[in-house]
Scaffold this active site. Structure first.
Site, PDB file in Angstrom:
ATOM      1  CG  ASP A 146     -11.196  -0.723   3.010  1.00 23.29           C
ATOM      2  OD1 ASP A 146     -11.069  -1.013   2.058  1.00 23.29           O
ATOM      3  OD2 ASP A 146     -10.575  -0.984   3.772  1.00 23.29           O
ATOM      4  CD  GLN A 191      -5.073  -5.181   5.336  1.00 17.88           C
ATOM      5  OE1 GLN A 191      -5.001  -3.923   4.606  1.00 17.88           O
ATOM      6  NE2 GLN A 191      -5.407  -6.152   4.634  1.00 17.88           N
ATOM      7  CE  LYS A 212      -4.229  -2.303   1.293  1.00 15.94           C
ATOM      8  NZ  LYS A 212      -4.805  -3.217   2.346  1.00 15.94           N
TER       9      LYS A 212
END
Ligand code: GUN
Length: 300
Positions: free
Chosen positions: A121, A98, A54
């Site tokens: 997200d 995450q 990332k």
């Protein structure tokens, strides 16, 4: 029949080039780059790899990135404090937590804390709820299913009234995927580990999204001829012919599916490269909204 192979690498590369150009224009206009903040909690072996991937992806498109990394022993308060730090940072426009978090952490409470304007997200319960509701729009949609939608569009699929079967019902892929397909007016069936006869459902499908995490699960002879198949699986299997001793395969038996499907995505090089790309695209969108809403700093 030999299927068209949907090349996620190529499509992701094109979108990243666009994101990079727009990020450069954004930075020139505002004086700061789009920023992505990530929270990685736990000693999941894949996490270190994700942190690197990332960070590199952000560097490649000219984004600022920040990571809050904490061990398995982290507390609920520490994870929430990491989210708060990123919520309060004006140079961070998108936040990624995450998943999975360590088992002792209340995931829902953490995801609820993410500022909705930074929820790139799309996992905030409000955004998932809005995704499922008719006539409502979430601020962002989750990266992997969004990438699948882009691949379907690239393959020229008309989802209106199409029979779509999603195999897998995870919060990260299967569930939001089904909601997005429904929003696109497909007729959606969700199959999972308790479904009695998955093959029967797959046989009727114009579109198959395989996200069950089982190598080579879907066989070519299950498919309706001409079906469009998106393979989300990334399963590591032993392979003595590979110098690494392993390789990654999808949830679909590619070789047999290739001769029945109308179009199929590869593994690797299908959905995988799309996920981070869509996250970057969402972060750029968040940054643009932030800059549009930022009030000019008028003094006096
Ligand atoms: N874990 C596996 N895939 C994802 C993803 O797309 N987003 C987050 N936050 N965690 C993940």
């Amino acid at each position: 029949m030999t299927a068209i192979v949907i090349d996620g690498n190529l499509i992701a590369e094109q979108i990243r080039a666009e994101v990079k150009a727009k990020a450069a224009a954004f930075t020139k206009k505002t004086g700061y780059p789009p920023g992505l903040g990530a929270v990685f909690a736990g000693d999941n072996p894949a996490s270190a790899q994700y942190v690197r991937m990332k960070r590199r992806a952000c560097e490649q498109v000219g984004f600022h990135s920040a990571a809050q990394i904490m061990p398995d022993t982290c507390t609920q308060g520490e994870v929430e404090a990491a989210v708060k730090l990123l919520n309060d940072d004006p140079y961070i426009h998108g936040i990624l937590v995450q998943l999975p978090l360590p088992a002792h952490i209340d995931e829902e409470a953490v995801l609820r804390m993410v500022n909705l304007d930074k929820d790139v997200d799309g996992f905030h319960p409000i955004n998932i709820g809005l995704l499922g509701m008719k006539g409502r729009e979430p601020s962002f949609t989750p990266a992997t299913p969004t990438g699948c939608m882009v691949l379907l569009e690239a393959a020229g699929v008309n989802l209106e009234g199409a029979n779509a079967v999603v195999i897998g019902r995870s919060n990260i892929v299967g569930l939001p995927m089904a909601l997005m397909l429904m929003k696109a007016n497909a007729t959606v069936t969700v199959c999972h580990s308790r479904t009695r006869d998955i093959q029967r459902h797959v046989r009727e499908a114009d579109v198959v999204i395989a996200a069950i995490g089982k190598p080579h699960f879907v066989q070519g002879n299950w498919l309706k001829p001409g079906a469009v198949v998106i393979d989300v699986g990334t399963n590591r299997i032993d392979d003595s012919n590979d110098p690494r001793g392993y390789r990654f395969v999808g949830d679909v038996d590619f070789d047999s599916a290739l001769h029945v499907a109308g179009a199929i995505s590869k593994v690797p090089g299908g959905v995988g490269p799309m996920t981070i790309t869509m996250l970057l695209a969402n972060t750029l969108k968040a940054a643009a909204r932030f800059a549009d809403n930022a009030r000019p700093n008028v003094e006096g």
